[in-house]
Design a protein around this motif. Sequence first.
Motif, mmCIF file in Angstrom:
data_model
loop_
_atom_site.group_PDB
_atom_site.id
_atom_site.type_symbol
_atom_site.label_atom_id
_atom_site.label_comp_id
_atom_site.label_asym_id
_atom_site.label_seq_id
_atom_site.Cartn_x
_atom_site.Cartn_y
_atom_site.Cartn_z
ATOM 1 N N MET A 129 0.817 -1.189 0.000
ATOM 2 C CA MET A 129 0.000 0.000 0.000
ATOM 3 C C MET A 129 0.848 1.233 0.000
ATOM 4 O O MET A 129 0.963 1.948 0.933
ATOM 5 C CB MET A 129 -0.955 0.017 1.186
ATOM 6 C CG MET A 129 -0.336 -0.400 2.467
ATOM 7 S SD MET A 129 -1.505 -0.552 3.776
ATOM 8 C CE MET A 129 -0.396 -0.981 5.064
ATOM 9 N N ASP A 177 4.304 -3.208 5.496
ATOM 10 C CA ASP A 177 2.920 -3.561 5.834
ATOM 11 C C ASP A 177 2.874 -4.572 6.973
ATOM 12 O O ASP A 177 2.117 -4.422 7.936
ATOM 13 C CB ASP A 177 2.205 -4.156 4.626
ATOM 14 C CG ASP A 177 1.707 -3.087 3.669
ATOM 15 O OD1 ASP A 177 2.075 -1.919 3.860
ATOM 16 O OD2 ASP A 177 0.976 -3.439 2.742
ATOM 17 N N TYR A 189 -10.323 0.325 9.698
ATOM 18 C CA TYR A 189 -10.028 0.656 8.305
ATOM 19 C C TYR A 189 -8.923 1.708 8.291
ATOM 20 O O TYR A 189 -8.622 2.343 9.305
ATOM 21 C CB TYR A 189 -11.261 1.199 7.567
ATOM 22 C CG TYR A 189 -11.685 2.584 7.999
ATOM 23 C CD1 TYR A 189 -11.165 3.723 7.376
ATOM 24 C CD2 TYR A 189 -12.599 2.771 9.047
ATOM 25 C CE1 TYR A 189 -11.536 4.994 7.777
ATOM 26 C CE2 TYR A 189 -12.972 4.034 9.449
ATOM 27 C CZ TYR A 189 -12.437 5.145 8.818
ATOM 28 O OH TYR A 189 -12.790 6.408 9.225
ATOM 29 N N TYR A 190 -8.294 1.859 7.142
ATOM 30 C CA TYR A 190 -7.303 2.913 6.996
ATOM 31 C C TYR A 190 -7.385 3.459 5.582
ATOM 32 O O TYR A 190 -8.007 2.860 4.697
ATOM 33 C CB TYR A 190 -5.885 2.417 7.311
ATOM 34 C CG TYR A 190 -5.425 1.243 6.485
ATOM 35 C CD1 TYR A 190 -4.579 1.425 5.401
ATOM 36 C CD2 TYR A 190 -5.815 -0.057 6.810
ATOM 37 C CE1 TYR A 190 -4.141 0.349 4.642
ATOM 38 C CE2 TYR A 190 -5.379 -1.149 6.067
ATOM 39 C CZ TYR A 190 -4.546 -0.937 4.984
ATOM 40 O OH TYR A 190 -4.125 -2.005 4.242
ATOM 41 N N THR A 191 -6.801 4.609 5.372
ATOM 42 C CA THR A 191 -6.851 5.273 4.073
ATOM 43 C C THR A 191 -5.437 5.459 3.538
ATOM 44 O O THR A 191 -4.477 5.586 4.300
ATOM 45 C CB THR A 191 -7.562 6.638 4.173
ATOM 46 O OG1 THR A 191 -6.960 7.398 5.233
ATOM 47 C CG2 THR A 191 -9.040 6.460 4.468
ATOM 48 N N VAL A 198 -7.692 5.498 -1.460
ATOM 49 C CA VAL A 198 -8.065 4.123 -1.146
ATOM 50 C C VAL A 198 -8.498 4.034 0.307
ATOM 51 O O VAL A 198 -7.799 4.517 1.209
ATOM 52 C CB VAL A 198 -6.890 3.153 -1.401
ATOM 53 C CG1 VAL A 198 -7.265 1.725 -1.006
ATOM 54 C CG2 VAL A 198 -6.468 3.200 -2.861
ATOM 55 N N ARG A 225 -9.375 1.074 2.916
ATOM 56 C CA ARG A 225 -9.194 -0.375 2.989
ATOM 57 C C ARG A 225 -9.539 -0.874 4.384
ATOM 58 O O ARG A 225 -9.061 -0.342 5.385
ATOM 59 C CB ARG A 225 -7.750 -0.719 2.625
ATOM 60 C CG ARG A 225 -7.417 -2.183 2.503
ATOM 61 C CD ARG A 225 -6.028 -2.328 1.894
ATOM 62 N NE ARG A 225 -6.010 -1.967 0.479
ATOM 63 C CZ ARG A 225 -4.902 -1.728 -0.209
ATOM 64 N NH1 ARG A 225 -3.726 -1.798 0.367
ATOM 65 N NH2 ARG A 225 -4.965 -1.425 -1.499
ATOM 66 N N GLU A 278 -12.935 -2.693 0.553
ATOM 67 C CA GLU A 278 -11.992 -1.870 -0.210
ATOM 68 C C GLU A 278 -12.770 -0.910 -1.091
ATOM 69 O O GLU A 278 -13.721 -1.292 -1.761
ATOM 70 C CB GLU A 278 -11.048 -2.731 -1.047
ATOM 71 C CG GLU A 278 -10.101 -1.910 -1.890
ATOM 72 C CD GLU A 278 -8.642 -2.323 -1.724
ATOM 73 O OE1 GLU A 278 -7.800 -1.723 -2.401
ATOM 74 O OE2 GLU A 278 -8.358 -3.220 -0.930
ATOM 75 N N GLU A 321 -11.940 2.402 -3.827
ATOM 76 C CA GLU A 321 -10.902 3.149 -4.536
ATOM 77 C C GLU A 321 -11.556 4.223 -5.394
ATOM 78 O O GLU A 321 -12.452 3.941 -6.179
ATOM 79 C CB GLU A 321 -10.093 2.200 -5.411
ATOM 80 C CG GLU A 321 -8.942 2.840 -6.141
ATOM 81 C CD GLU A 321 -8.181 1.821 -6.975
ATOM 82 O OE1 GLU A 321 -8.007 2.069 -8.192
ATOM 83 O OE2 GLU A 321 -7.806 0.758 -6.419
ATOM 84 N N THR A 344 -15.366 -0.507 -6.061
ATOM 85 C CA THR A 344 -15.711 -1.039 -4.746
ATOM 86 C C THR A 344 -15.521 -2.540 -4.733
ATOM 87 O O THR A 344 -15.338 -3.164 -5.784
ATOM 88 C CB THR A 344 -17.164 -0.702 -4.394
ATOM 89 O OG1 THR A 344 -18.049 -1.301 -5.357
ATOM 90 C CG2 THR A 344 -17.398 0.788 -4.346
#
Length: 266
Positions: free
Chosen positions: A1, A51, A99-101, A238, A240, A247, A249, A266
């Motif tokens: 990522m 990651d 979640y994270y961006t 993104v 995720r 997910e 995007e 999506t």
Amino acid sequence: MMACGGRKTGGTTEKIPVDTAVASADSTATDSIGDPLSNLPVPKAIDELFDDFIFNFAANKKLQRERILFPLKKINGNMVETIEAAQWKTERYFMRQQYYTLLFDSERHMEVVKDTSVNHAVVEMIYFNTGAIIQHVFDRLRGVWMLTSIETIPIKSSPNASFLEFYHHFVTDTEFQTESLGESIHFEGPDPDDDFARMEGEISPDTWEAFAPELPDKMIYNIVYGHARKDVGKMLFVLRGIANGMELEMTFVRKEDHWKLIKLTT
């Protein structure tokens, strides 16, 4: 990522306000309830990809303390402080919100997350209400990932400043959001009639409301793999999920100094 952005400390001379309420909640809430993951064995391969490391670092309190270069340098403008080991509060990052961006400048750029030669990474906490970015800077030293400094910069100093300012306006102003749609938005997503198939189509601005996702508007994360990349006028936002398969995007391009959404996946 892999994500766009990164360390940019030059020229910052004033102390940037930090959203201490949010930062404190992120870093201290779970210290008082124990850490069941601390006694689990650490996989030997966690230092190959950032990651793998950052998820273990955020989840394992014992590992986290072992992987911080104390006294840890904390930089805010021209002010430099140090954090001793006894002062450190466990930082869970995005683990609590599930979640994270991330920000990328191309689909190809996303592949860098699999590059084992990356030796520098930055986890950015971007606070729109204070206009500040808190950067946790990691370096792989002698093959081992370590948190080496914490730096605070203004959003306006980020290589992603143009997009970040646009993004906050986009998610907080529905009229502006509509104005920022391309003439048609390419859509890719799961087929509601077939669990194993995907579908493609076009979304027009007048049907956007039915597809518009709910996006974070106060604070987002970004992970920078390697060093900052030059703004090329394209951005992939993104979102995720963590262990839930989610997910999202969104692809934006800048046309005549205005960002436009051209694709939703999506």
